[in-house]
Write a protein that holds these residues in place. Structure first.
Motif, PDB file in Angstrom:
ATOM      1  N   HIS A 559      -7.096  54.056  70.977  1.00  0.00           N
ATOM      2  CA  HIS A 559      -5.877  53.254  70.851  1.00  0.00           C
ATOM      3  C   HIS A 559      -5.158  53.616  69.549  1.00  0.00           C
ATOM      4  N   PRO A 560      -3.803  53.683  69.568  1.00  0.00           N
ATOM      5  CA  PRO A 560      -3.049  54.021  68.353  1.00  0.00           C
ATOM      6  C   PRO A 560      -3.338  53.099  67.164  1.00  0.00           C
ATOM      7  N   ILE A 561      -3.607  51.811  67.447  1.00  0.00           N
ATOM      8  CA  ILE A 561      -3.942  50.859  66.377  1.00  0.00           C
ATOM      9  C   ILE A 561      -5.234  51.297  65.680  1.00  0.00           C
ATOM     10  N   ALA A 562      -6.241  51.647  66.501  1.00  0.00           N
ATOM     11  CA  ALA A 562      -7.538  52.089  65.960  1.00  0.00           C
ATOM     12  C   ALA A 562      -7.363  53.353  65.125  1.00  0.00           C
ATOM     13  N   LYS A 563      -6.567  54.283  65.634  1.00  0.00           N
ATOM     14  CA  LYS A 563      -6.350  55.549  64.925  1.00  0.00           C
ATOM     15  C   LYS A 563      -5.680  55.332  63.572  1.00  0.00           C
ATOM     16  N   SER A 564      -4.762  54.359  63.517  1.00  0.00           N
ATOM     17  CA  SER A 564      -4.067  54.089  62.245  1.00  0.00           C
ATOM     18  C   SER A 564      -5.033  53.527  61.198  1.00  0.00           C
ATOM     19  N   ILE A 565      -6.010  52.726  61.634  1.00  0.00           N
ATOM     20  CA  ILE A 565      -7.011  52.161  60.712  1.00  0.00           C
ATOM     21  C   ILE A 565      -7.935  53.268  60.208  1.00  0.00           C
ATOM     22  N   ILE A 566      -8.358  54.141  61.125  1.00  0.00           N
ATOM     23  CA  ILE A 566      -9.230  55.266  60.748  1.00  0.00           C
ATOM     24  C   ILE A 566      -8.513  56.193  59.766  1.00  0.00           C
ATOM     25  N   LYS A 567      -7.227  56.428  60.015  1.00  0.00           N
ATOM     26  CA  LYS A 567      -6.428  57.289  59.141  1.00  0.00           C
ATOM     27  C   LYS A 567      -6.294  56.679  57.743  1.00  0.00           C
ATOM     28  N   GLU A 568      -6.142  55.348  57.698  1.00  0.00           N
ATOM     29  CA  GLU A 568      -5.999  54.652  56.418  1.00  0.00           C
ATOM     30  C   GLU A 568      -7.308  54.705  55.614  1.00  0.00           C
ATOM     31  N   TYR A 569      -8.449  54.686  56.319  1.00  0.00           N
ATOM     32  CA  TYR A 569      -9.762  54.693  55.646  1.00  0.00           C
ATOM     33  C   TYR A 569      -9.998  56.007  54.893  1.00  0.00           C
ATOM     34  N   LYS A 570      -9.616  57.121  55.489  1.00  0.00           N
ATOM     35  CA  LYS A 570      -9.681  58.454  54.869  1.00  0.00           C
ATOM     36  C   LYS A 570     -11.097  58.994  54.671  1.00  0.00           C
ATOM     37  N   GLY A 571     -12.095  58.135  54.649  1.00  0.00           N
ATOM     38  CA  GLY A 571     -13.471  58.615  54.453  1.00  0.00           C
ATOM     39  C   GLY A 571     -14.063  59.175  55.736  1.00  0.00           C
ATOM     40  N   GLU A 572     -15.208  59.855  55.602  1.00  0.00           N
ATOM     41  CA  GLU A 572     -15.902  60.406  56.770  1.00  0.00           C
ATOM     42  C   GLU A 572     -16.683  59.296  57.472  1.00  0.00           C
ATOM     43  N   ILE A 573     -16.659  59.339  58.816  1.00  0.00           N
ATOM     44  CA  ILE A 573     -17.377  58.329  59.594  1.00  0.00           C
ATOM     45  C   ILE A 573     -18.540  59.004  60.309  1.00  0.00           C
ATOM     46  N   ASP A 574     -19.746  58.574  59.970  1.00  0.00           N
ATOM     47  CA  ASP A 574     -20.946  59.108  60.610  1.00  0.00           C
ATOM     48  C   ASP A 574     -21.267  58.220  61.818  1.00  0.00           C
ATOM     49  N   LYS A 575     -20.930  58.708  62.998  1.00  0.00           N
ATOM     50  CA  LYS A 575     -21.072  57.900  64.216  1.00  0.00           C
ATOM     51  C   LYS A 575     -22.540  57.665  64.587  1.00  0.00           C
ATOM     52  N   ALA A 576     -23.426  58.404  63.954  1.00  0.00           N
ATOM     53  CA  ALA A 576     -24.853  58.196  64.208  1.00  0.00           C
ATOM     54  C   ALA A 576     -25.305  56.828  63.692  1.00  0.00           C
ATOM     55  N   ASN A 577     -24.497  56.267  62.772  1.00  0.00           N
ATOM     56  CA  ASN A 577     -24.834  54.959  62.205  1.00  0.00           C
ATOM     57  C   ASN A 577     -24.293  53.805  63.049  1.00  0.00           C
ATOM     58  N   ILE A 578     -23.660  54.141  64.182  1.00  0.00           N
ATOM     59  CA  ILE A 578     -23.057  53.106  65.039  1.00  0.00           C
ATOM     60  C   ILE A 578     -23.899  52.966  66.310  1.00  0.00           C
ATOM     61  N   GLU A 579     -24.290  51.730  66.645  1.00  0.00           N
ATOM     62  CA  GLU A 579     -25.106  51.474  67.840  1.00  0.00           C
ATOM     63  C   GLU A 579     -24.503  50.332  68.653  1.00  0.00           C
ATOM     64  N   ASN A 580     -24.875  50.329  69.943  1.00  0.00           N
ATOM     65  CA  ASN A 580     -24.475  49.250  70.870  1.00  0.00           C
ATOM     66  C   ASN A 580     -22.958  48.999  70.864  1.00  0.00           C
ATOM     67  N   TYR A 581     -22.187  50.090  70.880  1.00  0.00           N
ATOM     68  CA  TYR A 581     -20.723  49.949  70.900  1.00  0.00           C
ATOM     69  C   TYR A 581     -20.269  49.358  72.237  1.00  0.00           C
ATOM     70  N   LYS A 582     -19.343  48.441  72.152  1.00  0.00           N
ATOM     71  CA  LYS A 582     -18.815  47.816  73.365  1.00  0.00           C
ATOM     72  C   LYS A 582     -17.329  47.503  73.178  1.00  0.00           C
ATOM     73  N   GLU A 583     -16.519  47.867  74.189  1.00  0.00           N
ATOM     74  CA  GLU A 583     -15.077  47.588  74.136  1.00  0.00           C
ATOM     75  C   GLU A 583     -14.739  46.527  75.171  1.00  0.00           C
ATOM     76  N   ILE A 584     -14.037  45.480  74.758  1.00  0.00           N
ATOM     77  CA  ILE A 584     -13.609  44.401  75.649  1.00  0.00           C
ATOM     78  C   ILE A 584     -12.098  44.570  75.851  1.00  0.00           C
ATOM     79  N   THR A 585     -11.712  44.981  77.055  1.00  0.00           N
ATOM     80  CA  THR A 585     -10.322  45.324  77.356  1.00  0.00           C
ATOM     81  C   THR A 585      -9.365  44.188  77.005  1.00  0.00           C
TER      82      THR A 585
END
Length: 819
Positions: A559-585
């Motif tokens: 989602h463009p909203i999510a991308k804007s937050i990630i862009k603002e963070y600027k740091g590297e995101i290690d997705k290996a540290n993320i578990e049990n991800y769930k999206e509620i439409t």
């Protein structure tokens, strides 16, 4: 239990019959709903389960009774066949031995095709060939497109070519594939002064044919002058007869051949019968002059049609002539069809980008106007993708080819524009049907004029035969058959020049009746370039930590909203540290980040989680974040309204739109702020994709039958709504396959005001087409009446035929000025 059944009506071309089918099927017992989508030839029936078979049987009978040539196909069965074919392709089918039918599409250029009536006959006869599934003859581009299941395509082409030559002996049939593979045209070797082989209807054979034709007419007129000078001499009638045969012999021959084939009522027959009738009553000069004026009129009409075709073709003159293929240290000029994916091409200043690709070296400014209608150049540099059809202005670009020529933007756009006339407007279909019955009716009326008055009143046969002959000359419907399709094609061409693709004359016509326009918000009225404008943390949480956790949990979302937050963070995101991800439409996302439970989304999501949140009033989108079920703060993201949006809404209201609506999944405060700024009539916010469709259905209930609803969206996320609207419009469609597929109209850049432009073009097209119909029919009816009372000569009748056709063609070309 209620079941929905979709029937595909192949070969359904009559809009009136479609309406009758919808009405009659809707009245069948057990049918709760009957909707006929004429654009897709689909009948959608909602029926009680236990009555399904009986209803389908009766529905098929209604369809065949009204349209005998229509093939009724159950879409469920069609999908099963498609799945079956898919299994074949992947070697998964064990039930048969690869016996599925594969269809091949072949395009033939009919050079020298000038008769619209003959074009309709060619299309009809080719359709009836056993091997042919579908045939469409685009008169405006002289292209015959054949869809066949035959394994030996050459046999089908041979049969089609025979039909063409039988009906139009001077027409040359050329395989479009062979034409595009012939390489580069050397203009220096061309003595005729042509500018391109792409000019429709232009061949050197045509030039020679026209010369012979004019020489023949000149010789005939010479004999006519001699016969007139020696009027009254015994040999004078023979001189007239010789002049008549030299000038009109070809027309007589064609008429005779067509009669033997059962094709009686065409302009050749009408002119032959009319002039033979004049000869039979001793009107030798009249018969010769009618043939002469008709031939001259036809010559200028052909020139006018060719000129019109070239004018329309020049609007979309984006097809590249060649590509500079890099082979080692050498550069070879080749046809774009010969370039493969992964090849390297060089584009010099002033040249067209021939194929889509990625710039691997160089920078330049490119002219995108041919595709987008944009007047300002666009700067491009290494690492950027670039589309075919753009023109390189000042730098040398080295491009790595990303798509084959047939899959490139320029090829797809050209195909869309050139094949748009296959989807005919109701007016075009009416004229085609009208011409089919009009000419035979006039011939019968002429026969009655020639016979009945002399028998009933005892008057001289010669007088009434002459009047009947004059009546026949007027009756040819060419002016309508040529000018109406040409008008719609000109409208589509004018829209294309403005950077708007209209996928059929039916959609162009539908745009003239638009009263309700529904907009998506993000990426349509706003730029869709989201940027974090505010970060507010709560409790012991600092802003950087809040941003980090929110960026992590949003990192799997596109989602463009999510991308804007990630862009603002600027740091590297290690997705290996993320578990049990769930999206509620429609609400948000949640996951465990380094064993910390993080949830991020709108206020509805916080309510579902039972988290007490701050009620924020902002013009931007607010993303709330909870950590371990405790409220951690919120981030505000803003999206800028396009500069063009306000003027677009204003222009649309001026064009006659009664209701402007905005549908968005964005929260109420943002949506209402945007709606108020743009002066939109109705705003519906916080909608899920299925709820958008429901809102469209509600809007349909409040409009009249003739009124049309347009939906404008991005062409990807809004595909269901685009499909449901009378006309679906996709924004920013350059290079987007999904946008081009989903919509009926594609605006090639991001300017909503282009919608007002295309509505203006559509209304101008409808107005000029209506003018042509009214002018042609009124002149013809007037001369028909005058001829019955003996007040019209054959010369005036010729003007009412070819003269009116010329005027109508030139009038159609005024549409191009609206681009």
């Amino acid at each position: 239990m209620e079941i929905k059944k979709e029937l595909l009506l192949e070969g359904l071309h009559c809009a009136g019959c479609a309406a009758k089918i919808e009405n009659r099927v809707g009245k069948l017992k057990g049918v709760n709903s009957s909707i006929m989508n004429f654009a897709t030839s689909t009948l959608i029936i909602e029926v009680e389960d236990n009555l399904m078979d009986r209803v389908i049987e009766k529905a098929k009978k209604i369809i065949i009774d009204l349209e005998p040539d229509t093939n009724v196909i159950d879409k469920d069965e069609l999908r099963e066949k498609d799945n079956h074919a898919h299994e074949h392709n992947h070697g998964e089918c064990a039930c048969c031995e690869h016996n599925e039918e594969e269809y091949v599409i072949k395009e033939l250029i009919l050079e020298g095709m000038h008769c619209a009536g003959c074009a309709a006959k060619i299309e009809d006869r080719v359709k009836k060939l056993e091997e042919v599934k579908e045939a469409v003859l685009n008169f405006a581009t002289s292209t015959l497109t054949i869809t066949t299941g035959s394994k030996d395509i050459s046999i089908v082409v041979e049969k089609a070519e025979k039909i063409v030559v039988d009906l139009e002996p001077h027409t040359k049939v050329i395989d479009k594939e062979k034409l595009s593979d012939t390489g580069i045209h050397n203009h220096e070797d061309c003595a005729c002064g042509c500018s391109s082989t792409k000019e429709l209807g232009h061949t050197h054979a045509n030039v020679n044919t026209n010369r012979k034709r004019l020489l023949k007419i000149g010789a005939g007129i010479g004999l006519f002058v001699i016969a007139t000078l020696f009027q009254g001499k015994n040999f004078s009638p023979f001189m007239y007869l010789a002049s008549y045969l030299i000038i009109g012999g070809e027309i007589l021959t064609l008429s005779f051949k067509n009669i033997l084939r059962g094709e009686v009522f065409d302009e050749n027959f009408l002119m032959s019968i009319a002039t033979i009738a004049a000869l039979s009553v001793g009107e030798y000069p009249e018969a010769v002059m009618v043939m002469f004026l008709y031939q001259i009129g036809e010559y200028f009409q052909e020139r006018a049609v060719n000129s019109s075709r070239k004018s329309i073709a020049s609007l979309m003159d984006i097809r590249p002539d060649y590509a500079n293929l890099k082979i080692g240290n050498d550069i070879k000029k080749v046809s774009p069809n010969k370039v493969n994916v992964g090849d390297i091409i060089i584009v010099k200043p002033g040249e067209k980008i021939p194929i889509d690709g990625e710039i691997i070296e160089g920078k330049s400014a490119v002219d995108t106007s041919a595709l987008t209608g944009e007047s300002l150049p666009r700067d491009v540099a290494e690492g950027e993708n670039i589309l075919s059809g753009f023109i390189n202005i000042n730098g040398v670009l080295t491009i790595k080819v990303a798509k084959s020529y047939n899959e490139s933007a320029v090829s797809k756009i050209l195909d869309l524009v050139q094949n748009a006339t296959a989807k005919k407007a109701k007016t075009e279909k009416f004229i085609t049907k009208f011409a089919r019955y009009y000419t035979p009716t006039v011939v019968i009326a002429a026969l009655a004029i020639a016979i009945l008055p002399p028998i009933i009143k005892g008057e001289v046969f010669a007088i009434w035969i002459y009047r009947a002959a004059t009546f026949l000359v007027v009756s040819c419907p060419c002016a309508l058959v040529i000018s109406v399709p040409l008008g719609y094609f000109a409208g589509i061409g004018a829209a294309s020049k403005s950077g708007i693709l209209v996928k059929g004359g039916n959609y162009l016509e539908a745009l003239t009746d638009v009263t309700t326009i529904v907009f998506d918000k993000t990426g349509t009225l706003t730029k869709g370039n989201f940027k974090v404008s505010e970060i507010n943390s709560k409790g012991n949480m600092d802003k950087e930590e809040l941003l980090k956790y929110t960026a992590y949990v949003e990192s799997f979302s596109n989602h463009p909203i999510a991308k804007s937050i990630i862009k603002e963070y600027k740091g590297e995101i290690d997705k290996a540290n993320i578990e049990n991800y769930k999206e509620i439409t429609g609400k948000g996302v949640q996951a465990f980040v380094n064993d910390v439970k993080v949830a991020s989304g709108n206020k509805k999501f916080m309510e579902v989680l039972g988290v007490k949140y701050d009620d924020v009033y902002s013009s931007g989108t607010v993303v709330h974040t909870a950590i371990n079920n405790e409220y951690a703060g919120y981030i505000v993201i803003n999206d800028e309204i396009k500069k063009d949006s306000a003027s677009a809404i204003k222009k649309l209201k001026e064009s006659g739109a009664k209701k402007i609506v905005m549908l968005t999944g964005d929260r109420k405060e943002n949506a209402e702020a945007t709606g108020k700024e743009l002066q939109i009539d109705y705003v519906y916010s916080e909608l899920l994709p299925n709820e958008k469709v429901e809102k469209i259905e509600e809007l349909y209930k409040h409009k009249k039958n003739k009124e049309k609803l347009v939906f404008v969206g991005d062409g990807i996320n809004d595909a269901p709504v685009l499909a449901r609207a009378d006309v679906g419009v996709a924004m920013g469609g350059v290079g987007s396959d999904a946008a081009i597929e989903a919509a009926d109209v594609v605006i090639m850049n991001d300017e909503p005001s282009k919608l007002a432009n295309v509505i203006k073009i559509a209304k101008s097209t409808k107005k000029i087409v209506t003018q042509n119909i009214a002018f042609t029919l009124s002149v013809k009816m007037l001369v028909l009446i005058l001829s019955v009372f003996g007040l019209a000569s054959m010369w005036l009748a010729v003007f009412a035929d070819v003269g009116v056709a010329l005027i109508a063609v030139f009038n159609s070309m005024r549409i191009l000025k609206h681009s």
